[in-house]
Design a protein around this motif. Structure first.
Motif, PDB file in Angstrom:
ATOM      1  N   LYS A   1       1.195  -1.484  -0.066  1.00 45.92           N
ATOM      2  CA  LYS A   1      -0.077  -0.323   0.228  1.00 45.92           C
ATOM      3  C   LYS A   1       0.493   1.816   0.281  1.00 45.92           C
ATOM      4  O   LYS A   1       2.909   1.525   0.364  1.00 45.92           O
ATOM      5  N   LYS A   2       0.267   2.533  -0.670  1.00 42.88           N
ATOM      6  CA  LYS A   2       0.989   3.505  -0.352  1.00 42.88           C
ATOM      7  C   LYS A   2       1.459   4.545   0.887  1.00 42.88           C
ATOM      8  O   LYS A   2       2.705   4.641   0.992  1.00 42.88           O
ATOM      9  N   SER A   3       0.695   3.731   1.864  1.00 45.76           N
ATOM     10  CA  SER A   3       0.657   4.282   3.512  1.00 45.76           C
ATOM     11  C   SER A   3       1.933   3.196   3.960  1.00 45.76           C
ATOM     12  O   SER A   3       2.121   3.628   4.758  1.00 45.76           O
ATOM     13  N   TYR A   4       2.461   2.203   3.274  1.00 43.76           N
ATOM     14  CA  TYR A   4       3.529   0.722   3.551  1.00 43.76           C
ATOM     15  C   TYR A   4       5.062   2.594   3.772  1.00 43.76           C
ATOM     16  O   TYR A   4       5.893   0.869   3.666  1.00 43.76           O
ATOM     17  N   VAL A   5       5.044   2.821   2.663  1.00 44.58           N
ATOM     18  CA  VAL A   5       6.320   3.080   1.885  1.00 44.58           C
ATOM     19  C   VAL A   5       6.521   3.856   2.957  1.00 44.58           C
ATOM     20  O   VAL A   5       6.262   5.044   2.629  1.00 44.58           O
ATOM     21  N   LYS A   6       7.761   3.846   3.767  1.00 45.08           N
ATOM     22  CA  LYS A   6       7.708   4.766   4.654  1.00 45.08           C
ATOM     23  C   LYS A   6       9.253   4.148   4.837  1.00 45.08           C
ATOM     24  O   LYS A   6      10.001   3.180   4.564  1.00 45.08           O
ATOM     25  N   ASN A   7      10.676   4.925   6.004  1.00 45.08           N
ATOM     26  CA  ASN A   7      11.718   4.689   5.777  1.00 45.08           C
ATOM     27  C   ASN A   7      12.052   4.437   7.077  1.00 45.08           C
ATOM     28  O   ASN A   7      13.073   5.820   8.047  1.00 45.08           O
ATOM     29  N   ASN A   8      12.078   3.595   8.015  1.00 47.18           N
ATOM     30  CA  ASN A   8      12.566   3.695   9.136  1.00 47.18           C
ATOM     31  C   ASN A   8      13.328   3.111   9.548  1.00 47.18           C
ATOM     32  O   ASN A   8      14.073   1.947   8.361  1.00 47.18           O
TER      33      ASN A   8
ATOM     34  N   HIS B   1      16.322 -11.919  -0.045  1.00 45.90           N
ATOM     35  CA  HIS B   1      14.258 -11.246  -0.296  1.00 45.90           C
ATOM     36  C   HIS B   1      13.934 -11.858  -1.242  1.00 45.90           C
ATOM     37  O   HIS B   1      14.198 -10.685  -2.103  1.00 45.90           O
ATOM     38  N   LEU B   2      12.954 -11.723  -0.916  1.00 48.05           N
ATOM     39  CA  LEU B   2      11.625 -11.953  -1.777  1.00 48.05           C
ATOM     40  C   LEU B   2      11.019 -11.394  -1.443  1.00 48.05           C
ATOM     41  O   LEU B   2      10.448 -10.411  -2.527  1.00 48.05           O
ATOM     42  N   CYS B   3       9.945 -11.223  -0.712  1.00 48.39           N
ATOM     43  CA  CYS B   3       9.001  -9.878  -0.013  1.00 48.39           C
ATOM     44  C   CYS B   3      10.374  -9.232   0.859  1.00 48.39           C
ATOM     45  O   CYS B   3      11.119  -9.706   1.382  1.00 48.39           O
ATOM     46  N   PRO B   4      10.925  -8.175   0.005  1.00 45.86           N
ATOM     47  CA  PRO B   4      11.962  -7.033   0.776  1.00 45.86           C
ATOM     48  C   PRO B   4      11.134  -6.525   1.914  1.00 45.86           C
ATOM     49  O   PRO B   4      10.245  -5.732   2.085  1.00 45.86           O
ATOM     50  N   ALA B   5      12.545  -6.541   2.994  1.00 44.22           N
ATOM     51  CA  ALA B   5      12.542  -5.792   4.205  1.00 44.22           C
ATOM     52  C   ALA B   5      11.819  -4.132   3.913  1.00 44.22           C
ATOM     53  O   ALA B   5      11.138  -3.625   4.760  1.00 44.22           O
ATOM     54  N   GLY B   6      12.392  -3.650   3.014  1.00 42.32           N
ATOM     55  CA  GLY B   6      12.591  -2.308   3.207  1.00 42.32           C
ATOM     56  C   GLY B   6      10.919  -1.852   2.621  1.00 42.32           C
ATOM     57  O   GLY B   6      10.435  -0.917   2.376  1.00 42.32           O
ATOM     58  N   ASP B   7       9.556  -3.279   2.167  1.00 40.99           N
ATOM     59  CA  ASP B   7       8.495  -3.158   1.564  1.00 40.99           C
ATOM     60  C   ASP B   7       7.679  -2.662   2.590  1.00 40.99           C
ATOM     61  O   ASP B   7       6.712  -2.570   2.402  1.00 40.99           O
ATOM     62  N   MET B   8       8.267  -3.224   4.063  1.00 40.61           N
ATOM     63  CA  MET B   8       7.356  -3.799   5.265  1.00 40.61           C
ATOM     64  C   MET B   8       8.161  -2.131   6.463  1.00 40.61           C
ATOM     65  O   MET B   8       7.912  -3.221   7.191  1.00 40.61           O
TER      66      MET B   8
END
Length: 286
Positions: A99-106, A138-145
């Motif tokens: 989702k758009k709201s998932y895109v963060k840089n923590n 990673h297949l589902c990237p950590a950066g996406d989560m």
């Protein structure tokens, strides 16, 4: 007698007036209903892709657009789902909504990889990757989560990794992952399916013989307004500086290579129209 005839005449005139009025009113009603119905059908069927239900891309509890599974081990985590292939000791596909709201840089700290207890046959141990030339990709990237710590940590199951050449993982594959996050923001969310192409006679690593894919794929679906779009990428597990659009292929082609039906629950007409397309012009590569 004259009065009787006069009354009868008045009744005839009155009935005619009422009939004319009712007919006119009903006619107007029918015309309105017809026009509304006509417009509805014209809008609905002007393009089968445009009529796709927006809710169909929402990966809630009732989400059922997951790909087919050859091994039958479909494992559902909170924010992504995978199909584990025991023969190759990795997922044949991982599917999730970004989702758009998932895109963060923590600034989350990278945890250790751990076995996935949900894989009934046991997911491959991370030690298979030790002393090799391959990253735990990673297949589902950590950066996406990175929107939540639990979502981030869930990407570090060994069921969510595949052997990737280091310069591939840090290079072209990383560029593609970043572009996916860009599209998630631009198109208000994307649905992602990704994995390695698992075939016979692949090189293996470790005691558990984890297969090393020669090629990785990534499929994206975006539903921005009334415009449903799909794109597929097939990227060799090698270092590359080539532009991302040079790896675009049709989803049909990826299905032939993998033997996976990626969207079995989609309407066949919509599925066929989207999956045969390999035109990347509907996607912004700037």
């Amino acid at each position: 007698m004259k009065n009787t005839k006069l009354v009868a005449l008045l009744l005839v005139v009155l009935n005619g007036f009422l009939f004319s009025f009712c007919k006119k009113d009903v006619g107007r009603g029918n015309s309105k209903l017809y026009n509304e119905d006509k417009n509805y059908h014209l809008n609905k069927y002007k393009n089968p892709v445009d009529s796709f239900d927006n809710r169909s891309l929402s990966m809630g509890e009732d989400f059922d657009f997951l790909p087919s599974s050859s091994g039958g081990q479909v494992v559902k985590h909170q924010y992504y789902t995978l199909s584990y292939n025991e023969v190759h000791e990795q997922a044949e596909w991982v599917a999730y909504e970004l989702k758009k709201s998932y895109v963060k840089n923590n600034d989350f700290k990278r945890p250790f990889f751990i076995a996935d207890a949900k894989v009934t046959t046991g997911s491959a141990d991370w030690r298979n990757y030790k002393n090799t030339n391959y990253d735990k990709g990673h297949l589902c990237p950590a950066g996406d989560m990175e929107f939540a710590l639990d979502a981030y940590n869930d990407t570090f199951f060994t069921s969510n990794i595949s052997p990737q050449v280091r310069n591939f993982n840090n290079g072209v594959w990383n560029r593609l992952e970043q572009k996916v996050r860009y599209w998630a923001v631009k198109y208000d969310g994307v649905y992602v399916v990704t994995g390695g192409v698992l075939e016979s006679s692949l090189l293996t690593i470790g005691k558990e013989k984890v297969s090393v894919p020669k090629v990785f794929y990534k499929i994206l679906v975006a539903n921005s307004g009334d415009n449903l779009r799909m794109i597929g990428f097939l990227v060799p597990n090698l270092e590359s500086n080539a532009p991302l659009y040079s790896f675009v292929v049709s989803v049909d082609y990826i299905e032939k290579m993998t033997g996976i039906d990626f969207f079995p629950q989609l309407n066949d007409k919509i599925e066929n129209q989207l999956e045969k397309n390999n035109d990347y012009k509907n996607w912004s590569f700037n």
